[in-house]
Design an enzyme around this catalytic site. Structure first.
Site, short mmCIF file in Angstrom:
data_model
loop_
_atom_site.label_atom_id
_atom_site.label_comp_id
_atom_site.label_asym_id
_atom_site.label_seq_id
_atom_site.Cartn_x
_atom_site.Cartn_y
_atom_site.Cartn_z
CE LYS A 22 -1.71 1.78 4.04
NZ LYS A 22 -1.38 2.95 4.14
CG ASN A 23 2.39 2.71 3.51
OD1 ASN A 23 1.02 2.98 3.32
ND2 ASN A 23 3.04 2.61 4.71
NE ARG A 93 -1.00 12.59 8.58
CZ ARG A 93 -1.35 13.82 9.17
NH1 ARG A 93 -2.27 14.46 9.59
NH2 ARG A 93 -0.18 14.76 9.05
CB CYS A 117 -2.86 11.37 12.71
SG CYS A 117 -2.11 9.93 13.05
NE ARG A 122 1.46 10.22 10.38
CZ ARG A 122 0.88 9.15 9.72
NH1 ARG A 122 -0.26 8.53 10.10
NH2 ARG A 122 1.50 8.71 8.76
N PRO A 123 3.07 16.37 11.61
CG PRO A 123 5.08 17.35 12.39
CD PRO A 123 3.96 16.13 12.70
CB ILE A 124 2.56 18.65 6.31
CG1 ILE A 124 1.74 19.56 6.70
CG2 ILE A 124 1.67 17.20 6.28
CD1 ILE A 124 1.22 20.40 5.51
CG ASP A 125 7.69 20.34 10.01
OD1 ASP A 125 7.11 19.12 9.91
OD2 ASP A 125 8.90 20.46 10.33
CG LEU A 126 10.30 17.55 7.96
CD1 LEU A 126 10.62 16.15 8.34
CD2 LEU A 126 11.36 18.34 8.08
CG ASP A 307 3.47 1.68 9.49
OD1 ASP A 307 3.28 2.36 10.21
OD2 ASP A 307 3.55 1.61 8.26
CB VAL A 329 8.50 6.57 14.09
CG1 VAL A 329 8.17 7.28 12.67
CG2 VAL A 329 10.00 5.79 13.45
NE ARG A 399 -6.46 4.27 6.12
CZ ARG A 399 -5.43 4.78 6.71
NH1 ARG A 399 -5.59 4.81 8.20
NH2 ARG A 399 -4.22 5.23 6.24
C1 UD1 Z 1 4.66 6.74 6.47
C2 UD1 Z 1 3.84 5.43 6.23
C3 UD1 Z 1 3.37 5.15 7.58
C4 UD1 Z 1 4.65 5.02 8.48
C5 UD1 Z 1 5.55 6.13 8.61
C6 UD1 Z 1 6.80 5.76 9.06
C7 UD1 Z 1 2.80 5.97 4.15
C8 UD1 Z 1 1.68 6.16 3.41
N1 UD1 Z 1 2.78 5.90 5.41
O1 UD1 Z 1 3.88 8.10 6.70
O2 UD1 Z 1 2.63 4.07 7.51
O3 UD1 Z 1 4.14 4.77 10.09
O4 UD1 Z 1 5.80 6.37 7.18
O5 UD1 Z 1 7.58 4.77 8.65
O6 UD1 Z 1 3.88 5.66 3.64
N2 UD1 Z 1 7.46 14.31 10.31
C9 UD1 Z 1 7.79 15.64 10.67
N3 UD1 Z 1 7.29 16.67 9.62
C10 UD1 Z 1 6.75 16.28 8.25
C11 UD1 Z 1 6.74 14.80 8.05
C12 UD1 Z 1 6.94 14.07 9.27
O7 UD1 Z 1 8.17 16.25 11.77
O8 UD1 Z 1 6.42 17.04 7.45
C13 UD1 Z 1 7.75 13.39 11.48
C14 UD1 Z 1 6.52 12.58 11.66
O9 UD1 Z 1 6.05 13.38 12.74
C15 UD1 Z 1 7.29 11.31 12.26
C16 UD1 Z 1 8.37 11.34 11.40
O10 UD1 Z 1 8.73 12.45 11.09
O11 UD1 Z 1 7.57 11.39 13.62
C17 UD1 Z 1 8.37 10.32 10.34
O12 UD1 Z 1 7.38 10.23 9.71
P1 UD1 Z 1 7.30 10.02 8.04
O13 UD1 Z 1 7.99 9.11 7.40
O14 UD1 Z 1 6.91 11.41 7.42
O15 UD1 Z 1 5.76 9.24 8.08
P2 UD1 Z 1 4.49 9.44 6.52
O16 UD1 Z 1 5.33 9.53 5.49
O17 UD1 Z 1 3.58 10.11 7.20
#
Ligand code: UD1
Length: 423
Positions: A22-23, A93, A117, A122-126, A307, A329, A399
């Protein structure tokens, strides 16, 4: 709504095929938005709710999709909308994956903010930082991310991720594919799903160096073409099925896998006393007489995956001794613990660590799914609980697990799906 009804106590045995991941499906489907030139044929795409939601999002943008027998055909030639609406983004997301490709191809994108979530912030700043580095101007207003490339075109840049992020790495890769010049990513995610996306982009015509490492270099190209591609297997589904077999004292084989992608997880099963044997494309697990308490710490790949953390906790409820399960994580990803305790487990939470006191007899009751992997852990526990376990709100499980009850049934589990009214 649907619930799963499990009568515990049956040993799993036999063999099943792994489904497609899926991912990794989600970013490669998103990457089809990068081109208006040709059609994509994507094989081994799992038939899951998240995939349906994501193809709905692509259709909303104007892409044409057909899905049959795990093959998804996509043409993004006639995309006319650059806006991902809240109604679809809130369901998943990972919708944020459309940001990079839309911005790179059209110079503009609007994506609804994903919101909260079930297992913490689960921020998206990155993701946004990466787009800004590539030359986008980002504003956030009325719940939308509005991104515009300066002079309509992204430009290659150096992006250093302070935290390893699968999603942000994926978005940066897709955006860099059409950016002018070379982009370098430092501390990029190296998860197999990102490796699959790199292979997909390379097959589309994007030169990428460093695939499988945390340092990636991408040469942007002016245009790309549609391709045919085989998706990778779902390593989390495989880990979940192995845990299900191990908790029942069973012996199973899973085919259509690449065992080298699961080294850490397989090593942990061995530490827990299981016998693991592999071929190029199969994994066999034989359970021990007695499972042993085994600590794990969830961190970015190649470490133990977050996961699989919930499923491991479920397994450890039956192991001899106390195990420490730490999640580095998602520090708050422990919604499954109160529900596992309701089945009779003895698990304490200490900050981002769970202490599992093993060998507690579990007895069936009604439990509630709260998120995808939490639901999987409840199913695993239900397979060994005495009596009947009912796992409510199975839509979380749907899902991410293709035909889960059919697969478990074929391995000998007593599990069925029933309808119920929640209120
Ligand atoms: C993906 C997987 C999810 C898995 C996760 C970690 C998909 C669809 N989902 O989620 O199943 O649990 O990887 O392996 O592939 N973070 C920030 N800022 C950001 C983005 C992330 O601080 O902009 C932090 C998150 O809070 C977390 C860490 O980075 O602590 C890793 O998250 P991330 O790898 O981005 O997870 P996803 O891609 O959302």
């Amino acid at each position: 709504m649907d619930k799963l009804v499990i009568k515990g106590g049956r040993k799993l045995s036999g063999s099943v095929n792994a489904s497609g991941s899926k991912n990794s499906s989600l970013p490669i489907i998103a990457a089809t938005l990068l081109t208006g030139n040709g059609t994509f044929t994507l094989h081994n795409i799992p038939d899951l709710r998240d995939i349906t939601t994501f193809t709905q999002l692509l259709n909303h943008l104007g892409a044409e999709t057909t899905f049959a027998d795990n093959t998804l055909r996509v043409s993004s030639n006639h995309v006319q909308s650059l806006q991902a609406p809240y109604e679809l983004v809130k369901k998943m997301r990972a919708s944020i994956y459309v940001l990079g490709p839309l911005l790179a191809r059209f110079g503009h994108a609007r994506v609804s903010l994903p919101g909260g979530c079930a297992f913490g912030p689960r921020p998206i700043d990155l993701h946004l930082m990466a787009m800004e580095k590539l030359g986008a101007t980002i504003t956030i207003e009325t719940g939308f991310i509005d991104a515009t490339a300066k002079e309509g075109k992204l430009r290659g840049a150096h992006i250093d991720f302070p935290v390893s992020s699968v999603g942000a790495t994926g978005n940066a890769l897709m955006a860099a594919a059409l950016a002018e010049g070379t982009t370098t990513l430092s501390n990029a995610a190296a998860e197999p799903e990102i490796v699959t996306l790199c292979k997909f982009l390379i097959a589309m015509g994007v030169p990428i160096r460093g695939t499988g490492t945390t340092e990636l270099e991408i040469d942007g190209v002016p245009s790309l073409a549609g391709i045919e591609f085989d998706n990778v297997f779902d390593r989390i589904e495989v880990g979940t099925l192995l845990a299900a077999a191990a908790i029942t004292g069973g012996e199973i084989t899973i085919n259509r896998v690449e065992p080298q992608q699961m080294k850490t997880v397989l090593k942990k099963f061995t530490e827990a006393g299981c016998t693991i044997t592999t071929t190029d494309n199969s994994i066999t697990l034989k359970s021990p007489e007695k499972l042993l308490a085994t600590d794990v710490t969830a961190k970015p790949y190649p470490a133990f995956p977050t996961d699989m953390q919930a499923q491991w906790i479920a397994l450890m409820t039956q192991a001899e001794g106390i195990s420490h399960i730490t999640d580095k994580v998602y520090h708050e990803r422990f919604n499954h613990i109160p529900e596992l305790n309701r089945l009779g487990a003895h698990i304490e939470i200490r900050k981002n660590q769970a202490l599992v006191h093993g060998q507690q007899p579990l007895s069936g009751t009604t439990v509630m799914s709260t998120d995808l992997r939490a639901s999987a852990s409840l199913v695993i526990a239900g397979l060994v609980a005495q009596g009947t376990t009912e796992v409510l709100r199975v839509y979380h499980l749907d899902r991410g697990y293709e035909k889960i009850e059919q697969k478990l049934q074929s391995l000998g589990a007593d599990i069925s799906r029933e309808k119920y009214n929640e209120f």
